[in-house]
Design a protein around this motif. Structure first.
Motif, PDB file in Angstrom:
ATOM      1  N   THR A 170       0.713  -1.020  -0.002  1.00 22.09           N
ATOM      2  CA  THR A 170       0.026   0.457  -0.141  1.00 22.09           C
ATOM      3  C   THR A 170       0.838   1.104   0.211  1.00 22.09           C
ATOM      4  OG1 THR A 170      -1.885  -1.217   1.258  1.00 22.09           O
ATOM      5  CG2 THR A 170      -1.485   1.220   1.160  1.00 22.09           C
ATOM      6  N   LEU A 171       1.990   1.265   0.798  1.00 19.03           N
ATOM      7  CA  LEU A 171       3.342   2.402   0.813  1.00 19.03           C
ATOM      8  C   LEU A 171       3.387   2.618  -0.619  1.00 19.03           C
ATOM      9  CD1 LEU A 171       4.508   1.550   4.615  1.00 19.03           C
ATOM     10  CD2 LEU A 171       2.168   3.280   3.411  1.00 19.03           C
ATOM     11  N   SER A 172       3.340   2.291  -1.639  1.00 15.63           N
ATOM     12  CA  SER A 172       4.582   1.599  -2.411  1.00 15.63           C
ATOM     13  C   SER A 172       3.316   2.652  -3.483  1.00 15.63           C
ATOM     14  CB  SER A 172       4.966   0.959  -3.430  1.00 15.63           C
ATOM     15  OG  SER A 172       4.286  -0.476  -3.807  1.00 15.63           O
ATOM     16  N   VAL A 173       2.667   3.079  -3.928  1.00 18.37           N
ATOM     17  CA  VAL A 173       1.962   3.291  -4.511  1.00 18.37           C
ATOM     18  C   VAL A 173       2.153   4.550  -4.806  1.00 18.37           C
ATOM     19  CG1 VAL A 173      -0.777   3.968  -5.025  1.00 18.37           C
ATOM     20  CG2 VAL A 173      -0.720   1.525  -4.072  1.00 18.37           C
ATOM     21  N   GLY A 177       0.463   7.112  -1.531  1.00 19.33           N
ATOM     22  CA  GLY A 177       0.319   5.009  -0.977  1.00 19.33           C
ATOM     23  C   GLY A 177       0.496   5.578   0.655  1.00 19.33           C
ATOM     24  N   THR A 178       1.107   6.533   1.251  1.00 17.45           N
ATOM     25  CA  THR A 178       1.097   6.794   2.676  1.00 17.45           C
ATOM     26  C   THR A 178      -0.528   7.498   3.587  1.00 17.45           C
ATOM     27  OG1 THR A 178       1.584   8.826   2.038  1.00 17.45           O
ATOM     28  CG2 THR A 178       2.995   7.829   2.492  1.00 17.45           C
ATOM     29  N   TYR A 179      -1.116   7.817   2.469  1.00 16.48           N
ATOM     30  CA  TYR A 179      -2.829   8.053   3.009  1.00 16.48           C
ATOM     31  C   TYR A 179      -3.326   6.633   2.713  1.00 16.48           C
ATOM     32  CZ  TYR A 179      -1.221  12.560   1.876  1.00 16.48           C
ATOM     33  OH  TYR A 179      -0.493  13.982   1.876  1.00 16.48           O
ATOM     34  N   LEU A 180      -2.903   6.121   1.935  1.00 11.94           N
ATOM     35  CA  LEU A 180      -4.063   5.197   1.702  1.00 11.94           C
ATOM     36  C   LEU A 180      -3.815   4.104   2.668  1.00 11.94           C
ATOM     37  CD1 LEU A 180      -4.103   3.661  -2.033  1.00 11.94           C
ATOM     38  CD2 LEU A 180      -5.962   4.730  -1.200  1.00 11.94           C
ATOM     39  N   ALA A 181      -2.648   3.544   2.892  1.00  5.26           N
ATOM     40  CA  ALA A 181      -2.104   3.176   4.434  1.00  5.26           C
ATOM     41  C   ALA A 181      -3.044   3.154   6.213  1.00  5.26           C
ATOM     42  CB  ALA A 181       0.006   3.284   4.687  1.00  5.26           C
TER      43      ALA A 181
END
Length: 496
Positions: A170-173, A177-181
């Motif tokens: 998730t972070l790699s998006v 990524g950080t918001y999704l995680a």
């Protein structure tokens, strides 16, 4: 029964449709049972899943265990883990239901995989079943990810390792990524909300989609479009050979459901799976040696393990290709390619005809070669997911196994394509010899000149119908790839 049926028909109608449906013909070839295995395994998963929801507590609030399993008494753990222990040791039949649910999921995914391969290699995805093929690919993806989410719910060390990987993916998006995680996990890893959110997705969202798509895929569209069947004498696109739904097929499929349930029940009874009490509750600082996901996610694990540590910087943002490519781009390309394959093959061959008769894999060498290459590619990634176990078992360097799989994942599919393609052409040549020379009888006679010769009998009508490949479609003149026309469309190849 007649009076009850008449009562419903008078109020709801549909009696004529039901009478017609009872006479619908179903083919008897064994490969058609693969889809039924998936359907019946789903029933087992659904029923056992409902039972487990009565006792599972999707909460990460900490409690102190005081249950009957002595080695964990006094240990702090989440309510999710504690409730899973309660299901396993205190709920009557709970451990059996847990194992039925887990084994049923594995059988469900295995049946979907083999069913999908059968449809690919026989060309069952062609018009008018391209929409049904897309729904099948979507079902495969949904079941695979729902299995991953359900596998993560007990909050043990093994499932926690999978959640750690999910967090990294998730972070790699890029950009979000950080918001999704943070949204998914409810804050910094491991967060407080991940189990509750996965529980909602696992028990509500994806099952609702499955309950909508599965009947559409397995019943409605299949019933409307008729069944495919293999070539045989006096069969055409307008005919189906088999048995009527009632009573022959209804009795057969009921017995088959009991067989599928019996196999899953035997697996759940005799073979232990996911003994979470041996792993312990999840702690971010703990990773068990030799941790492996369920088989259907092993290809992604293998891709992550052998991917080189590549990173790029774009507009000041660092993008981790070592996670993005194997975990997001790779699976996305796989499922997109599968979904679009019917349209790609139709564009290449120019074949826009309706197909109710199936190909044998040898009749479409290029399609068969691509399919075998995909299977080998998946298999190599699947084995790479256990490179540490292989290195430990065979006493070889972990770096050596990683380098081997990096080369094999590129070379293996190419070799598999070439070998499968040549085998298919060789089988076509053998079929042509059978059609022209006859069938071997095993009877050897001595010729007047002293030599020996085997007597060959003419091929029967059924064999001729089965061995004769379909006619190639009429292709637009702008395509000059005659090899594609012969191989993918299933015409006779000129070379052996």
């Amino acid at each position: 029964m007649n009076r009850v049926a008449a009562w419903f028909d008078a109020r709801l109608g549909g009696g004529a449709w039901v009478r017609k449906a009872m006479r619908k013909v179903f083919p008897e070839h064994w490969t058609f049972l693969l889809g039924e295995i998936a359907l019946y395994a789903f029933v087992v998963v659904l029923v056992t899943g409902v039972f487990l929801t009565f006792f599972f507590k999707p909460s990460m609030s900490e409690v102190v265990y005081a249950g009957p399993y002595a080695p964990l008494r006094g240990v702090r753990m989440s309510e999710a883990y504690a409730s899973t222990l309660e299901i396993s040791f205190e709920v009557r039949g709970g451990l059996l239901i847990r194992q039925l649910h887990h084994w049923g999921t594995l059988v469900f995914l295995a049946a979907i995989t083999v069913h999908l391969l059968r449809n690919f290699f026989t060309g069952a995805f062609r018009k008018p079943r391209d929409l049904n093929w897309i729904i099948g690919v979507a079902l495969f993806a949904l079941v695979m990810f729902n299995g991953l989410f359900g596998y993560s719910l007990p909050d043990d060390v093994l499932s926690g390792a999978g959640l750690r990987i999910l967090h990294a993916i998730t972070l790699s998006v890029p950009l979000v990524g950080t918001y999704l995680a943070s949204f998914l996990f409810g804050g910094e890893y491991p967060g407080e909300d991940i189990i509750a959110r996965l529980y909602s997705i696992h028990t509500l969202l994806i099952p609702a989609l499955l309950l909508a798509l599965l009947p559409l895929h397995a019943l409605v569209l299949t019933w409307r479009q008729t069944h495919t069947q293999f070539r045989a004498k006096r069969l055409s696109n307008a005919q189906v050979r088999g048995v009527p739904f009632y009573p022959a097929f209804a009795a057969k499929t009921t017995a088959f459901f009991l067989f599928v349930f019996a196999v899953i029940a035997l697996l759940a009874t005799l073979f232990q799976i996911n003994p979470i009490w041996l792993y312990g509750p999840y702690r971010p600082s703990v990773v068990g040696a030799g941790s492996q996901p369920d088989w259907y996610m092993a290809f992604m694990e293998g891709a992550l393990r052998i991917m080189p540590p590549w990173e790029i910087t774009v507009f000041g943002f660092t993008v981790s290709l070592s996670v993005l490519i194997p975990a997001l781009i790779g699976p996305g390309a796989l499922f997109t390619g599968l979904a679009l394959w019917p349209f790609v093959e139709r564009w290449i061959t120019g074949d826009h005809r309706v197909h109710h008769l199936l190909d044998r894999p040898r009749d479409a060498p290029i399609r068969t070669g691509i399919g075998v290459a995909g299977v080998v590619f998946y298999g190599i990634l699947w084995m790479a997911g256990g490179n540490d176990v292989l290195a430990h078992t065979f006493h070889i360097s972990l770096d050596t196994t990683t380098r081997f799989f990096r080369v094999a994942v590129l070379v293996g599919p190419v070799l598999a394509y070439v070998i499968a393609y040549r085998i298919a052409l060789g089988l076509q040549a053998r079929d042509r010899r059978t059609l022209t020379s006859g069938v071997e009888t095993g009877v050897i006679v001595r010729l007047p000149a002293g030599g020996y010769e085997e007597i060959e009998a003419p091929a029967g009508d059924e064999l001729v119908a089965a061995l004769t490949p379909p006619d190639p479609p009429v292709r637009p003149s702008r395509f000059n790839t005659a090899d594609w026309r012969r191989a993918v469309a299933g015409s006779r190849a000129d070379d052996d």
